[in-house]
Design an enzyme around this catalytic site. Structure first.
Site, mmCIF file in Angstrom:
data_model
loop_
_atom_site.group_PDB
_atom_site.id
_atom_site.type_symbol
_atom_site.label_atom_id
_atom_site.label_comp_id
_atom_site.label_asym_id
_atom_site.label_seq_id
_atom_site.Cartn_x
_atom_site.Cartn_y
_atom_site.Cartn_z
ATOM 1 N N GLU A 45 0.864 -1.188 0.000
ATOM 2 C CA GLU A 45 0.000 0.000 0.000
ATOM 3 C C GLU A 45 0.899 1.235 0.000
ATOM 4 O OE1 GLU A 45 -3.177 1.110 -0.249
ATOM 5 O OE2 GLU A 45 -2.347 3.098 0.165
ATOM 6 N N GLN A 46 0.595 2.180 -0.884
ATOM 7 C CA GLN A 46 1.467 3.360 -1.003
ATOM 8 C C GLN A 46 1.370 4.304 0.201
ATOM 9 O OE1 GLN A 46 0.222 5.536 -4.503
ATOM 10 N NE2 GLN A 46 -1.711 6.165 -3.605
ATOM 11 N N ARG B 296 -16.927 3.824 5.264
ATOM 12 C CA ARG B 296 -15.862 3.123 4.526
ATOM 13 C C ARG B 296 -14.811 2.559 5.466
ATOM 14 N NH1 ARG B 296 -15.082 4.433 -0.926
ATOM 15 N NH2 ARG B 296 -16.894 5.593 -1.538
ATOM 16 N N TYR C 271 -27.852 9.263 4.495
ATOM 17 C CA TYR C 271 -28.234 8.074 5.265
ATOM 18 C C TYR C 271 -27.364 7.985 6.508
ATOM 19 C CZ TYR C 271 -24.468 6.261 2.163
ATOM 20 O OH TYR C 271 -23.318 6.089 1.435
ATOM 21 N N ASP D 246 -11.469 -0.989 -9.059
ATOM 22 C CA ASP D 246 -11.464 0.228 -9.885
ATOM 23 C C ASP D 246 -10.349 0.227 -10.919
ATOM 24 O OD1 ASP D 246 -13.661 1.252 -8.630
ATOM 25 O OD2 ASP D 246 -12.655 2.994 -7.747
#
Ligand code: FAD
Length: 395
Positions: A38-39, A113, A222, A299
């Site tokens: 992970e960067q 998230r 929400y 993505d």
């Protein structure tokens, strides 16, 4: 679980977002060692909400993570579309009653998230087959007959059996594998904010997913985290372009687009002191997601607009499918990757294409908006479920 191949190099994963971590855990679940680069200096997700349709829970269930992701989520009773000009409730789709669960067998939830990402991260941290490394940027790769070498920023070279590019919308792995330039800028911008429940006026608080459809705008809100937080996303048309998920936003631009809308909408926007923004991008669907021992996921493979709320779900479905194909063909990874792409590209292409259609639908103006409202008003919940059965009923 399958037997581990003790002497093998791990499969390398570039990117530790929801897609990368789901891929890491799914592969480990099938007994396959992985190493995640992970960067960023730590594994984390930006502060915003995410909707989770039943299809992501079907995928998570296959790797034993459904309950961990549901634990901190909020379960809305319904999803509503309201007209941002008249205030009319155009359609209400029940999400928590028997008709929904009998049809799709898994729940609909909304979550932060950080909560879904954190649940998958925790599972990875608990697996001795997953190695997690931060501040490690994969700049490029070299492929060999028996493996792949990832070239990291700073000059280090790391050998693996294969490389999975989960490095998101602006993927370096895709740049090298496909070379199709930058993503398409949609001309839509999303402003987002998260409030504590007590910061939301009591009469505006709703337990459901509410979408206020306006001319070339929409606002969706929400609750998150067992109802303790409140997520707001405001989307409008603009030609601005800034790369990344977390740019500073200019509130004046937002107000220009929402003026004249219902007081409930404007009062909600007023609550926000600081907005962050995303410029919404996607790409045309392709099926060239893999070459030899290198493959794309999430993505990086199929960036999509957020109008179907499915990017993370598609990345998670990808992860589960990839791991199943690798487990079925552990000694022939190029064949496993080929089978994975074949299993996924049409479904994700449909979401990419339909997300654009939904965007136009939400942002309709004049007679197009009237027609939309007329069509939706007449729909029964069962007809609404029929419309999304291809998505929520899959993969
Ligand atoms: C406004 C908005 C709302 C959305 N709402 C929803 C929703 O409700 N439901 C849903 O399912 N989806 C939603 N999405 C889509 C979803 O957020 C994305 O599709 C999903 O997060 C993609 O996950 P990913 O892991 O493929 O990519 P990313 O989340 O972009 O993760 C990529 C990771 O790779 C790292 N990285 C990048 N380059 C490198 C490199 N060279 N080397 C090492 N690491 C690298 C990054 O730091 C990052 O951690 C929404 C998107 C937007 C814009």
């Amino acid at each position: 679980m399958a037997q581990r191949h003790e002497n093998d190099h791990p499969i390398l994963i570039a990117g530790g977002g929801i897609g990368g971590l789901a891929a890491a855990y799914a592969l480990a679940y099938h007994g396959i060692p992985v190493r995640v680069f992970e960067q960023a200096p730590e594994f984390h997700e930006i502060g915003a909400g995410i909707q989770l349709g039943p299809n992501i829970f079907r995928a998570l269930d296959k790797i034993g993570l459904k309950d961990a992701v549901l634990a901190d989520a909020h379960r809305p009773y319904a999803m509503e579309m309201r007209c941002a000009l008249s205030g009319e409730r155009v359609i209400q789709i029940p999400l928590a009653d028997r008709r929904f669960t009998d049809r799709f067998h898994y729940p609909y939830a909304v979550t932060h998230r950080a909560d879904i990402h954190g649940a998958i991260l925790k599972a990875c941290q608990g697996s001795n087959l997953v190695t997690l490394e931060t501040s490690r940027t994969v700049e490029a790769y070299e492929e060999h007959d028996d493996g792949v070498t990832a070239l990291l920023a700073g000059g280090e070279r790391v050998k693996g059996r294969a490389l999975v590019g989960c490095d998101g919308m602006w993927s370096k792995i895709r740049e090298r594998l496909v070379g199709d330039g930058k993503p398409r800028v949609s001309g839509h911008i999303a402003y987002r904010a998260v409030l504590k429940k007590q910061e939301v006026p009591a009469d505006l608080w709703q337990p459901d997913v509410i979408l206020w459809a306006g001319p070339r705008t929409h606002l969706v809100h929400y609750p998150l985290r067992r109802g303790e937080l409140w997520n707001i996303v405001a989307v409008f048309h603009s030609d601005r372009y800034v790369e990344g998920w977390n740019a500073e936003a200019d509130a004046a631009e937002l107000w220009d687009h929402f003026k004249g809308q219902r007081p409930e909408v404007l009062r909600m926007l007023e609550r926000i002191e600081t907005w962050r923004m995303w410029v919404l991008c996607d790409r045309e669907p392709i099926k060239e997601w893999h070459k030899g021992r290198v493959v794309l996921l999430g993505d990086a493979a199929h960036p999509m607009l957020q109008y179907l709320a499915q990017g993370a779900a598609m990345a998670t479905e990808d992860a589960v499918c990839l791991a199943e194909k690798v487990a079925a063909s552990p000694d022939d990874l190029p064949a496993a990757f080929e089978a994975y792409v074949l299993g996924r590209y049409l479904r994700t292409a449909r979401v990419q294409i339909m997300a654009r259609v939904y965007g136009d639908f939400y942002h309709a103006r004049g007679p197009a908006a009237e027609l939309r409202n007329q069509m939706l008003r007449e729909r029964t919940p069962e007809q609404s479920y029929d419309g999304v059965a291809w998505l929520y009923g899959g993969p």
